[in-house]
Design a protein around this motif. Structure first.
Motif, PDB file in Angstrom:
ATOM      1  N   GLU A 136      -2.349   5.711   4.636  1.00 40.36           N
ATOM      2  CA  GLU A 136      -2.371   7.027   3.984  1.00 40.36           C
ATOM      3  C   GLU A 136      -2.067   8.173   4.940  1.00 40.36           C
ATOM      4  OE1 GLU A 136      -5.902   7.882   1.791  1.00 40.36           O
ATOM      5  OE2 GLU A 136      -6.197   5.793   1.261  1.00 40.36           O
ATOM      6  N   LEU A 137      -1.843   7.895   6.207  1.00 36.49           N
ATOM      7  CA  LEU A 137      -1.598   8.985   7.169  1.00 36.49           C
ATOM      8  C   LEU A 137      -0.373   9.770   6.772  1.00 36.49           C
ATOM      9  CD1 LEU A 137      -2.352   7.252  10.570  1.00 36.49           C
ATOM     10  CD2 LEU A 137      -3.697   8.955   9.414  1.00 36.49           C
ATOM     11  N   TRP A 186     -28.882  27.984  13.026  1.00 40.66           N
ATOM     12  CA  TRP A 186     -28.078  26.808  13.337  1.00 40.66           C
ATOM     13  C   TRP A 186     -27.746  26.022  12.069  1.00 40.66           C
ATOM     14  CZ3 TRP A 186     -24.977  25.080  16.823  1.00 40.66           C
ATOM     15  CH2 TRP A 186     -24.649  23.740  16.870  1.00 40.66           C
ATOM     16  N   GLU A 187     -28.725  25.876  11.171  1.00 38.37           N
ATOM     17  CA  GLU A 187     -28.494  25.122   9.924  1.00 38.37           C
ATOM     18  C   GLU A 187     -27.529  25.855   8.994  1.00 38.37           C
ATOM     19  OE1 GLU A 187     -29.562  22.082   9.090  1.00 38.37           O
ATOM     20  OE2 GLU A 187     -30.537  21.874  11.033  1.00 38.37           O
ATOM     21  N   SER A 188     -27.410  27.172   9.138  1.00 39.97           N
ATOM     22  CA  SER A 188     -26.517  27.927   8.251  1.00 39.97           C
ATOM     23  C   SER A 188     -25.055  27.819   8.665  1.00 39.97           C
ATOM     24  CB  SER A 188     -26.939  29.396   8.197  1.00 39.97           C
ATOM     25  OG  SER A 188     -26.708  30.019   9.449  1.00 39.97           O
ATOM     26  N   ILE A 189     -24.773  27.262   9.841  1.00 38.81           N
ATOM     27  CA  ILE A 189     -23.387  27.089  10.279  1.00 38.81           C
ATOM     28  C   ILE A 189     -22.793  25.902   9.536  1.00 38.81           C
ATOM     29  CG2 ILE A 189     -21.858  26.570  12.212  1.00 38.81           C
ATOM     30  CD1 ILE A 189     -23.983  27.811  14.041  1.00 38.81           C
ATOM     31  N   PRO A 190     -21.710  26.120   8.810  1.00 39.94           N
ATOM     32  CA  PRO A 190     -21.114  24.981   8.102  1.00 39.94           C
ATOM     33  C   PRO A 190     -20.353  24.089   9.077  1.00 39.94           C
ATOM     34  CG  PRO A 190     -19.787  26.937   7.774  1.00 39.94           C
ATOM     35  CD  PRO A 190     -20.998  27.365   8.569  1.00 39.94           C
ATOM     36  N   ALA A 191     -20.537  22.800   8.928  1.00 43.29           N
ATOM     37  CA  ALA A 191     -19.799  21.859   9.769  1.00 43.29           C
ATOM     38  C   ALA A 191     -18.374  21.752   9.241  1.00 43.29           C
ATOM     39  CB  ALA A 191     -20.465  20.490   9.742  1.00 43.29           C
ATOM     40  N   VAL A 192     -17.442  21.484  10.125  1.00 43.56           N
ATOM     41  CA  VAL A 192     -16.051  21.312   9.729  1.00 43.56           C
ATOM     42  C   VAL A 192     -15.982  20.074   8.833  1.00 43.56           C
ATOM     43  CG1 VAL A 192     -13.733  20.816  10.555  1.00 43.56           C
ATOM     44  CG2 VAL A 192     -15.178  22.370  11.819  1.00 43.56           C
ATOM     45  N   PRO A 193     -15.334  20.179   7.673  1.00 42.89           N
ATOM     46  CA  PRO A 193     -15.265  19.008   6.795  1.00 42.89           C
ATOM     47  C   PRO A 193     -14.470  17.871   7.440  1.00 42.89           C
ATOM     48  CG  PRO A 193     -14.108  20.889   5.832  1.00 42.89           C
ATOM     49  CD  PRO A 193     -14.693  21.340   7.123  1.00 42.89           C
ATOM     50  N   VAL A 194     -14.906  16.665   7.157  1.00 44.17           N
ATOM     51  CA  VAL A 194     -14.258  15.481   7.693  1.00 44.17           C
ATOM     52  C   VAL A 194     -13.640  14.708   6.546  1.00 44.17           C
ATOM     53  CG1 VAL A 194     -14.637  13.314   8.927  1.00 44.17           C
ATOM     54  CG2 VAL A 194     -15.914  15.355   9.569  1.00 44.17           C
ATOM     55  N   HIS A 195     -12.402  14.316   6.732  1.00 51.56           N
ATOM     56  CA  HIS A 195     -11.703  13.535   5.711  1.00 51.56           C
ATOM     57  C   HIS A 195     -11.223  12.245   6.354  1.00 51.56           C
ATOM     58  CE1 HIS A 195      -9.304  12.673   2.189  1.00 51.56           C
ATOM     59  NE2 HIS A 195      -8.251  12.489   2.968  1.00 51.56           N
ATOM     60  N   THR A 196     -11.588  11.127   5.788  1.00 57.90           N
ATOM     61  CA  THR A 196     -11.176   9.856   6.351  1.00 57.90           C
ATOM     62  C   THR A 196     -10.023   9.294   5.522  1.00 57.90           C
ATOM     63  OG1 THR A 196     -12.793   8.659   5.023  1.00 57.90           O
ATOM     64  CG2 THR A 196     -13.459   9.323   7.225  1.00 57.90           C
TER      65      THR A 196
END
Length: 139
Positions: free
Chosen positions: A135-136, A120-130
Motif C-alpha cells: 500500500e505504500l 503535557w496531556e493536552s498536547i496532541p500526538a502526531v497521528p500514526v498511520h500504518t
C-alpha cells in the motif's frame, strides 16, 4: 539499535531465558518474566507517545504549545547567554541538594505537577498511520 544490529543481537537473543537458580518455582519465574515484559511494553508505549508529542510540538501541529516551548527555549537561551556558566553550574548544584531535603519535599506543591501533567496531556500526538508493504504511496 545500530550497535545491536551490527552485533546481530536479535539472532543471539531470540528467546527469553528464565533463571532457575532462584528459590522461586518455575511458574513464579515465568509469571515474573511476563510481568517484566508487560512493564517493558508499557515503557515503550510511553516513550512512543512522548516522541509523538515532541514531534507535534516541532511540527507546530499545536500552535499554543509550540509557542510556549519557543518562548521557554528563548528565555533559557538568553539566561544562558547573560549569566556566566559557573553561576549556572552552582545554581544547578544547589537545586539538586535543595530538592532532596525533607523541607523541600514537605513544601512541594502537588498542584504544580498536576498543571504540568495537564499541559503535557493536552498536547496532541502526531497521528500514526500504518500501511502494508503493497500500500505504500509514492509521490
Amino acid at each position: 539499535m545500530v550497535w545491536a544490529k551490527e552485533r546481530k543481537l536479535g539472532e543471539i537473543c531470540s528467546e527469553v531465558i528464565i533463571d532457575k537458580s532462584s528459590d522461586k518455582t518455575t511458574m513464579e519465574s515465568i509469571v515474573e518474566a511476563q510481568h517484566s515484559m508487560k512493564k517493558v511494553h508499557e515503557y515503550v508505549k510511553t516513550a512512543n507517545v512522548v516522541i509523538l508529542r515532541l514531534w507535534s510540538i516541532v511540527l507546530a501541529r499545536s500552535p499554543k504549545h509550540t509557542e510556549t516551548v519557543i518562548w521557554m527555549l528563548t528565555g533559557l537561551a538568553v539566561a544562558l547567554a547573560v549569566v556566566p556558566f559557573k553561576y549556572v553550574l552552582m545554581g544547578l548544584t544547589v537545586c539538586c541538594f535543595a530538592t532532596n531535603t525533607r523541607v523541600a519535599k514537605a513544601v512541594s506543591d502537588p498542584r504544580g505537577g498536576r498543571r504540568w501533567r495537564e499541559w503535557w496531556e493536552s498536547i496532541p500526538a502526531v497521528p500514526v498511520h500504518t500501511v502494508d508493504k503493497g500500500e505504500l504511496r509514492t509521490g
